[in-house]
Scaffold this active site. Sequence first.
Site, PDB file in Angstrom:
ATOM      1  N   PHE A  48       2.640 -13.198  13.130  1.00 50.58           N
ATOM      2  CA  PHE A  48       2.128 -14.572  13.159  1.00 50.58           C
ATOM      3  C   PHE A  48       0.645 -14.621  12.757  1.00 50.58           C
ATOM      4  O   PHE A  48       0.275 -15.168  11.708  1.00 50.58           O
ATOM      5  CB  PHE A  48       2.368 -15.119  14.580  1.00 50.58           C
ATOM      6  CG  PHE A  48       1.570 -16.299  14.987  1.00 50.58           C
ATOM      7  CD1 PHE A  48       1.459 -17.423  14.163  1.00 50.58           C
ATOM      8  CD2 PHE A  48       0.917 -16.316  16.233  1.00 50.58           C
ATOM      9  CE1 PHE A  48       0.714 -18.533  14.564  1.00 50.58           C
ATOM     10  CE2 PHE A  48       0.184 -17.418  16.637  1.00 50.58           C
ATOM     11  CZ  PHE A  48       0.068 -18.524  15.804  1.00 50.58           C
ATOM     12  N   ILE A  49      -0.235 -14.039  13.555  1.00 50.74           N
ATOM     13  CA  ILE A  49      -1.670 -14.151  13.277  1.00 50.74           C
ATOM     14  C   ILE A  49      -2.037 -13.315  12.045  1.00 50.74           C
ATOM     15  O   ILE A  49      -2.794 -13.764  11.171  1.00 50.74           O
ATOM     16  CB  ILE A  49      -2.484 -13.704  14.510  1.00 50.74           C
ATOM     17  CG1 ILE A  49      -2.222 -14.653  15.694  1.00 50.74           C
ATOM     18  CG2 ILE A  49      -3.978 -13.660  14.188  1.00 50.74           C
ATOM     19  CD1 ILE A  49      -2.786 -14.189  17.036  1.00 50.74           C
ATOM     20  N   ASP A 106       2.838  -2.476   9.061  1.00 49.95           N
ATOM     21  CA  ASP A 106       3.602  -3.212  10.077  1.00 49.95           C
ATOM     22  C   ASP A 106       4.973  -2.562  10.211  1.00 49.95           C
ATOM     23  O   ASP A 106       5.596  -2.202   9.204  1.00 49.95           O
ATOM     24  CB  ASP A 106       3.744  -4.688   9.643  1.00 49.95           C
ATOM     25  CG  ASP A 106       4.126  -5.592  10.809  1.00 49.95           C
ATOM     26  OD1 ASP A 106       5.187  -5.357  11.409  1.00 49.95           O
ATOM     27  OD2 ASP A 106       3.364  -6.525  11.116  1.00 49.95           O
ATOM     28  N   ASP A 122       4.594   2.684  11.536  1.00 49.35           N
ATOM     29  CA  ASP A 122       4.200   2.484  12.925  1.00 49.35           C
ATOM     30  C   ASP A 122       2.759   2.939  13.168  1.00 49.35           C
ATOM     31  O   ASP A 122       2.386   4.037  12.743  1.00 49.35           O
ATOM     32  CB  ASP A 122       5.161   3.303  13.806  1.00 49.35           C
ATOM     33  CG  ASP A 122       5.246   2.720  15.192  1.00 49.35           C
ATOM     34  OD1 ASP A 122       4.213   2.664  15.884  1.00 49.35           O
ATOM     35  OD2 ASP A 122       6.355   2.297  15.573  1.00 49.35           O
ATOM     36  N   ALA A 140      -1.780  -5.049  15.318  1.00 49.64           N
ATOM     37  CA  ALA A 140      -0.435  -4.582  15.667  1.00 49.64           C
ATOM     38  C   ALA A 140      -0.337  -4.344  17.168  1.00 49.64           C
ATOM     39  O   ALA A 140      -1.189  -3.675  17.756  1.00 49.64           O
ATOM     40  CB  ALA A 140      -0.106  -3.288  14.917  1.00 49.64           C
ATOM     41  N   ALA A 141       0.659  -4.921  17.778  1.00 44.17           N
ATOM     42  CA  ALA A 141       0.939  -4.708  19.203  1.00 44.17           C
ATOM     43  C   ALA A 141       2.283  -5.343  19.499  1.00 44.17           C
ATOM     44  O   ALA A 141       2.724  -6.248  18.776  1.00 44.17           O
ATOM     45  CB  ALA A 141      -0.136  -5.352  20.082  1.00 44.17           C
ATOM     46  N   TYR A 155       0.718  -4.534  29.412  1.00 44.39           N
ATOM     47  CA  TYR A 155       0.135  -5.170  28.218  1.00 44.39           C
ATOM     48  C   TYR A 155      -1.366  -5.355  28.402  1.00 44.39           C
ATOM     49  O   TYR A 155      -2.178  -4.970  27.552  1.00 44.39           O
ATOM     50  CB  TYR A 155       0.815  -6.526  27.986  1.00 44.39           C
ATOM     51  CG  TYR A 155       0.189  -7.384  26.905  1.00 44.39           C
ATOM     52  CD1 TYR A 155       0.527  -7.191  25.562  1.00 44.39           C
ATOM     53  CD2 TYR A 155      -0.721  -8.394  27.215  1.00 44.39           C
ATOM     54  CE1 TYR A 155      -0.040  -7.978  24.561  1.00 44.39           C
ATOM     55  CE2 TYR A 155      -1.292  -9.187  26.225  1.00 44.39           C
ATOM     56  CZ  TYR A 155      -0.944  -8.973  24.900  1.00 44.39           C
ATOM     57  OH  TYR A 155      -1.504  -9.755  23.914  1.00 44.39           O
ATOM     58  N   ASN A 211      -4.802 -18.962  24.046  1.00 47.04           N
ATOM     59  CA  ASN A 211      -3.438 -19.253  23.558  1.00 47.04           C
ATOM     60  C   ASN A 211      -3.486 -19.753  22.112  1.00 47.04           C
ATOM     61  O   ASN A 211      -3.915 -20.874  21.854  1.00 47.04           O
ATOM     62  CB  ASN A 211      -2.771 -20.293  24.459  1.00 47.04           C
ATOM     63  CG  ASN A 211      -2.542 -19.739  25.857  1.00 47.04           C
ATOM     64  OD1 ASN A 211      -3.486 -19.439  26.576  1.00 47.04           O
ATOM     65  ND2 ASN A 211      -1.292 -19.589  26.245  1.00 47.04           N
ATOM     66  N   ARG A 226      -3.731 -24.954  29.433  1.00 45.44           N
ATOM     67  CA  ARG A 226      -4.095 -23.796  28.639  1.00 45.44           C
ATOM     68  C   ARG A 226      -5.134 -24.222  27.610  1.00 45.44           C
ATOM     69  O   ARG A 226      -5.253 -25.395  27.282  1.00 45.44           O
ATOM     70  CB  ARG A 226      -2.859 -23.219  27.898  1.00 45.44           C
ATOM     71  CG  ARG A 226      -1.784 -22.639  28.819  1.00 45.44           C
ATOM     72  CD  ARG A 226      -2.267 -21.397  29.522  1.00 45.44           C
ATOM     73  NE  ARG A 226      -1.225 -20.738  30.324  1.00 45.44           N
ATOM     74  CZ  ARG A 226      -0.967 -21.029  31.600  1.00 45.44           C
ATOM     75  NH1 ARG A 226      -1.626 -21.983  32.233  1.00 45.44           N
ATOM     76  NH2 ARG A 226      -0.027 -20.368  32.252  1.00 45.44           N
TER      77      ARG A 226
END
Length: 309
Positions: free
Chosen positions: A14-15, A34, A57, A78-79, A146, A175, A214
């Site tokens: 997404f980001i 990715d 990875d 990446a996470a 996380y 958010n 939020r």
Amino acid sequence: MSEAPVLITGGAGFIGSHLADALLAKGHSVRVLDNLSTGKPANLPLGDSRLELIEGDVADATLVRQVMAGCRAVAHLAAVASVQASVDDPVSTHQSNFVGTLNVCEAMRELGLKRVLFASSAAVYGNNGEGQAIDEDTAKAPLTPYAADKLASEHYLDFYRRQHGLEPALFRFFNIFGPRQDPSSPYSGVISIFTERAQAGLPISVFGDGEQTRDFVYVGDLVQLLVQALEAPRVAAGAVNVGLNRATSLNQLLADIRSVLGSLSAVSYAAARPGDIKHSRADNRRLLERFDFPEPTPMAVGLARLLGR
Ligand code: NAD
Ligand code: UD2
């Protein structure tokens, strides 16, 4: 000869894919690493010859070094972004969320790269600061694997800054919302879930009374900041909150979605999620001091873009 690319880990997500678009629009080249666990090639403009996508990875140290060679800077996004996934499987998510960061640091040291952006999270504060704007000095209370991996990653990046001259820009995202956020899990971002269900005419569940708030940031504003941090001559030490210091309740959000769509599917209210934070809002003074943050995209405009209106 074209300019050395910026490496975006997690760039098919997404980001990351919005950051790729923004960098390409500013004339940069982009290399994406990715593993496509949640990211999608379709998020990226693969026809653009300045963009390369490498499937692999960040937990693979050799690969990270190979892919980073020839790059000029790194955006490490990446996470496994799902907090719930880290609760369910701390061992495997640690590989992505912490070991990946360490591999990025080591490869940068070996290759002599300096500038790196890191996507940390408001999750590092846990429940601390609830009810007021949270500043960066608020005590950290990582409540999940996380959050612990994000905080540990910040500390390691800071170690490499002091010891090896890396220039990390550490951002604690609040958010983030916008197009391409994946709504497929019950733990996906609430805006992606509500807008997807509203468009499909499906019922919407609010956990709690809907008065929880939020600090929502439109992804287009975030990536302008990230581009700036990549291009800046220097970055100061210390993490920076990325929020607007604005509280939006879920009830307000639903009213805004209704305004954009002209109608809304049925909304029901269920029990609040255990451990859910009632209010989360960033003290963003450091952000505004250090960066030229853009005029925030109004919620109605962000929602209209997300809803294709
Ligand atoms: P996302 O899931 O869309 O993006 C993460 C990307 O990383 C995906 O493309 C995924 O395939 C990739 N990835 C995951 N594990 C990988 C691995 N081991 N090796 C290589 N690639 C891997 O989520 P997003 O919302 O775009 O999140 C981007 C970053 O921002 C993440 O680090 C996340 O923790 C952080 N963040 C996001 C938010 C938010 O509101 N979206 C808030 C705080 C922090
Ligand atoms: C965000 C992050 C999380 C972690 C946390 C740290 C996302 C998606 N989640 O969780 O990873 O960093 O911050 O504090 O970025 N809700 C509903 N109905 C739904 C879905 C959600 O009512 O169908 C509620 C949910 O209970 C919560 C609010 O919406 O009260 C926001 O939920 P969220 O998962 O989008 O974000 P948050 O802040 O809880």
